[in-house]
Design an enzyme around this catalytic site. Structure first.
Site, PDB file in Angstrom:
ATOM      1  N   SER A  82       0.679  -0.673   0.136  1.00  0.00           N
ATOM      2  CA  SER A  82       0.098   0.134  -0.066  1.00  0.00           C
ATOM      3  C   SER A  82       0.979   0.989   0.179  1.00  0.00           C
ATOM      4  CB  SER A  82      -1.162   0.019   1.516  1.00  0.00           C
ATOM      5  OG  SER A  82      -1.826  -0.606   1.310  1.00  0.00           O
ATOM      6  N   LYS A  85       0.300   3.372  -3.020  1.00  0.00           N
ATOM      7  CA  LYS A  85      -1.068   3.996  -3.403  1.00  0.00           C
ATOM      8  C   LYS A  85      -0.478   5.380  -2.854  1.00  0.00           C
ATOM      9  CE  LYS A  85      -4.110   0.477  -1.553  1.00  0.00           C
ATOM     10  NZ  LYS A  85      -4.172   0.054  -0.072  1.00  0.00           N
ATOM     11  N   TYR A 207      -4.041  -3.216  -9.924  1.00  0.00           N
ATOM     12  CA  TYR A 207      -3.464  -2.576  -8.686  1.00  0.00           C
ATOM     13  C   TYR A 207      -2.661  -4.014  -7.861  1.00  0.00           C
ATOM     14  CZ  TYR A 207      -5.146  -2.964  -3.731  1.00  0.00           C
ATOM     15  OH  TYR A 207      -4.756  -2.704  -3.092  1.00  0.00           O
ATOM     16  N   TYR A 258      -4.488   3.678   7.975  1.00  0.00           N
ATOM     17  CA  TYR A 258      -6.251   2.772   8.223  1.00  0.00           C
ATOM     18  C   TYR A 258      -6.868   3.668   9.274  1.00  0.00           C
ATOM     19  CZ  TYR A 258      -3.236   0.675   4.993  1.00  0.00           C
ATOM     20  OH  TYR A 258      -2.736  -0.181   3.960  1.00  0.00           O
ATOM     21  N   VAL A 276       1.061  -3.959   3.691  1.00  0.00           N
ATOM     22  CA  VAL A 276       1.528  -4.962   4.615  1.00  0.00           C
ATOM     23  C   VAL A 276       2.599  -5.886   4.171  1.00  0.00           C
ATOM     24  CG1 VAL A 276      -1.262  -4.856   4.618  1.00  0.00           C
ATOM     25  CG2 VAL A 276      -0.171  -6.469   3.165  1.00  0.00           C
TER      26      VAL A 276
HETATM   27  N1  GLN Z   1      -2.140  -5.577  -1.581  1.00  0.00           N
HETATM   28  C1  GLN Z   1      -2.802  -5.020  -0.582  1.00  0.00           C
HETATM   29  C2  GLN Z   1      -4.259  -5.923  -1.102  1.00  0.00           C
HETATM   30  O1  GLN Z   1      -4.791  -5.612  -1.498  1.00  0.00           O
HETATM   31  C3  GLN Z   1      -2.043  -4.457  -0.272  1.00  0.00           C
HETATM   32  C4  GLN Z   1      -3.014  -3.659   1.515  1.00  0.00           C
HETATM   33  C5  GLN Z   1      -2.129  -3.146   2.469  1.00  0.00           C
HETATM   34  O2  GLN Z   1      -0.969  -3.103   2.614  1.00  0.00           O
HETATM   35  N2  GLN Z   1      -2.414  -2.802   3.326  1.00  0.00           N
HETATM   36  O3  GLN Z   1      -5.334  -6.352   0.198  1.00  0.00           O
END
Ligand code: GLN
Length: 322
Positions: A82, A85, A207, A258, A276
């Site tokens: 993430s 992003k 994605y 989050y 993550v």
């Molecule tokens: N690729 C992970 C997902 O879509 C990214 C989530 C994350 O890093 N929080 O679940």
């Protein structure tokens, strides 16, 4: 004993190890992180990430002039997940200005990153660009604007870090696709409200590719430098206006971790974005960018040692946005 090592991206000779502004602080933090009781658990819903050793730890600092130094596993590539992003959002804003905000909000969600519940009563408009639903909207727009959202994110990371070896890891993207029912559900649900332009399989492929990019703490600290420089890229050109850079930092502060964003702001007091894969980037506007990596996560999907290290950094230096 000092563990810090450094490289200068430009051709100027690197100062001796341990001589940078924050060297002794990050060395102290690395030693403290060694003694943490609980390092958390690596993400298990992406099987390629599940085997990582939660005790590994790296931390890098990049200064606005492109000097970067670090401690521990700071040169070790890991899955950005993430964190990517932030770069997708910056690119979408740079190409499309405020248009993007018609399809995605700027409020903290108070829900897990992959939650579906808010989407129905908010008519398919995700709360913010950093939960998965919002990131899917950003990637959708970036794919429409450029034809290759993931490639654009990778190329931005390459140019800003000076590391042309940064790339996707197809096995990680495939592993995520194999367990991608929830992201597929989010995308289909938003498509039913007309908030996704691409066919859902094409969006998910872009994605997952974007999330699979591997980069190190050094790479990511450098690559996020434009957020500490008011939107200015490493070569001096503007990626974002000063105001847009402020906006991205604000959304990172309020939404970047989050449903733990309140706690992160309380403990760390900096705009930050976790993934993550165990990485977190954080911005000290005008001063430096930080990236920490340790693959053990807490229940909300944020690196345990990563949050703790950033908490210690702002406590020991007194630097924060507050
Ligand atoms: N690729 C992970 C997902 O879509 C990214 C989530 C994350 O890093 N929080 O679940």
């Amino acid at each position: 004993m000092s563990h810090t090592s450094a490289v200068a991206r430009a051709s100027s000779p690197a100062p001796p190890s341990g001589s940078h502004r924050f060297s002794s602080v990050i060395n102290q933090i690395a030693e403290e992180m060694n003694t943490l009781d609980d390092h958390g658990t690596p993400a298990d819903y992406i099987p390629m990430l599940a085997d990582a050793d939660p005790r590994r730890f790296g931390m890098a600092v990049a200064e606005p002039d492109g000097t970067v130094y670090g401690v521990g596993d700071w040169r070790q590539p890991f899955s950005t997940q993430s964190i990517s992003k932030v770069f997708a959002l910056a690119l979408a804003l740079s190409l499309d200005g405020g248009q993007l905000w018609q399809g995605v909000g700027r409020e903290p969600s108070g829900n897990p990153f992959n939650s579906l519940v808010q989407l129905e009563y908010e008519n398919g408009i995700p709360r913010n660009p950093f939960i998965n639903a919002g990131a899917l909207v950003v990637t959708d727009r970036l794919q429409v604007l450029t034809g290759d959202a993931a490639g654009q994110v990778r190329d931005l990371l390459r140019t800003e870090s000076g590391n042309a070896a940064i790339d996707f890891v197809p096995q990680v993207a495939a592993s995520e696709a194999a367990y991608g029912d929830r992201n597929a559900a989010l995308a289909h649900f938003m498509a039913s409200y007309g908030n996704i332009t691409l066919p859902v399989p094409a969006l998910l492929a872009a994605y997952f590719r974007q999330c699979s990019i591997e980069a190190s703490c050094a790479d990511l600290a450098l690559a996020a430098g434009f957020l500490a420089r008011g939107g200015v890229r490493a070569d001096g050109a503007a990626l974002l206006s000063r105001s847009q850079a402020k906006q991205v930092n604000a959304v990172m502060l309020t939404c970047g971790t989050y449903d733990a964003a309140g706690e992160f702001a309380y403990r760390v007091g900096l705009p930050g974005k976790s993934g993550v894969g165990g990485g977190i980037i954080a911005i000290v506007p005008g001063v430096c960018t930080l990236c920490v990596w340790s693959p053990g996560l807490d229940k909300r999907g944020n690196s345990v040692a990563g949050v703790s290290a950033l908490d210690r950094f702002t406590t020991l230096t007194g630097l924060s946005v507050f």
